[in-house]
Design an enzyme around this catalytic site. Sequence first.
Site, PDB file in Angstrom:
ATOM      1  N   ASP A 134      -8.019  16.942  -6.920  1.00  0.00           N
ATOM      2  CA  ASP A 134      -7.448  16.326  -5.709  1.00  0.00           C
ATOM      3  C   ASP A 134      -5.967  16.008  -5.855  1.00  0.00           C
ATOM      4  O   ASP A 134      -5.147  16.400  -5.023  1.00  0.00           O
ATOM      5  CB  ASP A 134      -8.168  15.004  -5.369  1.00  0.00           C
ATOM      6  CG  ASP A 134      -9.588  15.243  -4.891  1.00  0.00           C
ATOM      7  OD1 ASP A 134      -9.924  16.407  -4.584  1.00  0.00           O
ATOM      8  OD2 ASP A 134     -10.359  14.272  -4.838  1.00  0.00           O
TER       9      ASP A 134
ATOM     10  N   ARG B 272      -6.711  -1.256  -9.239  1.00  0.00           N
ATOM     11  CA  ARG B 272      -5.874  -0.755  -8.144  1.00  0.00           C
ATOM     12  C   ARG B 272      -4.573  -1.530  -7.943  1.00  0.00           C
ATOM     13  O   ARG B 272      -3.523  -0.911  -7.771  1.00  0.00           O
ATOM     14  CB  ARG B 272      -6.669  -0.657  -6.833  1.00  0.00           C
ATOM     15  CG  ARG B 272      -7.767   0.444  -6.787  1.00  0.00           C
ATOM     16  CD  ARG B 272      -7.464   1.614  -7.644  1.00  0.00           C
ATOM     17  NE  ARG B 272      -8.356   2.764  -7.480  1.00  0.00           N
ATOM     18  CZ  ARG B 272      -8.873   3.450  -8.484  1.00  0.00           C
ATOM     19  NH1 ARG B 272      -8.644   3.092  -9.735  1.00  0.00           N
ATOM     20  NH2 ARG B 272      -9.623   4.516  -8.268  1.00  0.00           N
TER      21      ARG B 272
ATOM     22  N   ASP C 249     -10.346   1.781  -2.066  1.00  0.00           N
ATOM     23  CA  ASP C 249      -9.171   1.936  -2.931  1.00  0.00           C
ATOM     24  C   ASP C 249      -7.865   2.063  -2.153  1.00  0.00           C
ATOM     25  O   ASP C 249      -6.839   1.518  -2.549  1.00  0.00           O
ATOM     26  CB  ASP C 249      -9.359   3.140  -3.863  1.00  0.00           C
ATOM     27  CG  ASP C 249     -10.428   2.869  -4.914  1.00  0.00           C
ATOM     28  OD1 ASP C 249     -10.637   1.684  -5.241  1.00  0.00           O
ATOM     29  OD2 ASP C 249     -11.056   3.824  -5.394  1.00  0.00           O
TER      30      ASP C 249
ATOM     31  N   SER D 231     -18.284  11.927  -8.297  1.00  0.00           N
ATOM     32  CA  SER D 231     -16.929  11.394  -8.366  1.00  0.00           C
ATOM     33  C   SER D 231     -16.965  10.176  -9.280  1.00  0.00           C
ATOM     34  O   SER D 231     -17.739   9.242  -9.063  1.00  0.00           O
ATOM     35  CB  SER D 231     -16.468  11.010  -6.955  1.00  0.00           C
ATOM     36  OG  SER D 231     -15.454  10.047  -7.032  1.00  0.00           O
TER      37      SER D 231
HETATM   38  N1  ARG Z   1     -17.370   1.187  -4.882  1.00  0.00           N
HETATM   39  C1  ARG Z   1     -16.483   0.896  -5.925  1.00  0.00           C
HETATM   40  C2  ARG Z   1     -15.298   0.097  -5.451  1.00  0.00           C
HETATM   41  O1  ARG Z   1     -15.039   0.098  -4.296  1.00  0.00           O
HETATM   42  C3  ARG Z   1     -16.086   2.118  -6.724  1.00  0.00           C
HETATM   43  C4  ARG Z   1     -14.973   2.932  -6.177  1.00  0.00           C
HETATM   44  C5  ARG Z   1     -14.719   4.140  -7.020  1.00  0.00           C
HETATM   45  N2  ARG Z   1     -13.469   4.761  -6.731  1.00  0.00           N
HETATM   46  C6  ARG Z   1     -13.210   6.050  -6.925  1.00  0.00           C
HETATM   47  N3  ARG Z   1     -12.013   6.455  -6.612  1.00  0.00           N
HETATM   48  N4  ARG Z   1     -14.079   6.875  -7.421  1.00  0.00           N
HETATM   49  O2  ARG Z   1     -14.641  -0.557  -6.193  1.00  0.00           O
END
Ligand code: ARG
Length: 403
Positions: A14, A94, A123, A174
Amino acid sequence: MTRKIVLAYSGGLDTSVLLKWLQQKYDAEVVTVTLDVGQQEDLEPIGEKAENLGAIKHYSIDAKEEFVKNYVFPAIKANALYEGKYPVSTALSRPLIAEKLIEVARKEDADAIAHGCTGKGNDQVRIEVSAKALAPEIEVIAPVREWNMTRDAEIEFAKKNGIPIPVDVDKPYSVDQNLWGRSIECGILEHPDVEPPEEIYEWTVSPEKAPDKPEYVTIRFNNGVPTALNGDEIDPVSLIEALNDVAGKHGVGRIDHIEDRLVGIKSREIYECPAALVIIEAHKDLEKLVLTRHEVSFKHQVDALWSTLVYTGLWMDPLRGDLDAFIEMTQKRVCGEVKIKLYKGGFRIVGRSSPLSLYDLNLATYNIESKFDQASSKGFIELWGLPTRMANALKKTGEKRGV
Ligand code: ARG
């Protein structure tokens, strides 16, 4: 004037597509940034790949210690578990990523930052709210939200632009990982009624295959944060790594739950967070030994709010700092040791001690020789039960009158 964009780059398909796409669409110079937050990846080839794909400069930043001290430690002190289950591992990284992107953007005199988050997740919110709080003048570009490229289109684009296709491109999952945990999404996992296949797990063995003998670990806490494992004072990054290993080896740390994303979607989430779960449980237990019942009960509410703020991208909101001030006051007394028994996918706290313990054997014991004056309980019960007695007496009169 050519634009300069700072891109959060993971080295995956990506963000590699993004790197080329930004150069083409905006005729921009792209600077890439990759953070080591303990995702157990070799960062060197990622930098090489970025430069091969035309990045004018690449920053590889070891942020492990910063991540632990400035993000994981506050989460431990706040017993952070979103919806009671998720140790907010991705959520914690993040704002740090945003901070670093802005730092690099300022240094490089760039006018925008870019990330590869989709429009359906948390995110994007976390990165953008933090980045805008730090630097409102810097634009945030989120191409994945707009371009609607399918996986096949991405592969097509990659082939056309000389982007190497990762060997695991067919893997339907992922994954996001850092020291505090590993999140696995997509594919069959999107069916909440189906048990996740064993192949998704990397940090934990299946409980069925865990050792038949239990193992004990002792964590020492000082001012609310772990400082020693089994009596050895070690740096916090190594401590968390070691605990991830030992707890994971016993099948401890798997989480499978339904989570409410900020954007309103319910999702089925799978995590592996061995160290996080053990540390938070141990920390909570120690708090109950050293804090008063009133503090413990109030802190429950503060902790839940803290976790929700951080999950929903409001790391930079002053309320988080306000809550931290309260939490920090309480943590001065959270010192001591907690003993944990790991066994076949589960763990239990089996012992705790503290120089600041409020536990008093002389009071608690059921032995006759105690300094607790049992006679004083009589009057106490009288007053404690007074409202309940009154209400029930009235209820009886009411029943007689048919109301
Ligand atoms: N659901 C989780 C969160 O919101 C995991 C997110 C995973 N992020 C990713 N880019 N794969 O914190």
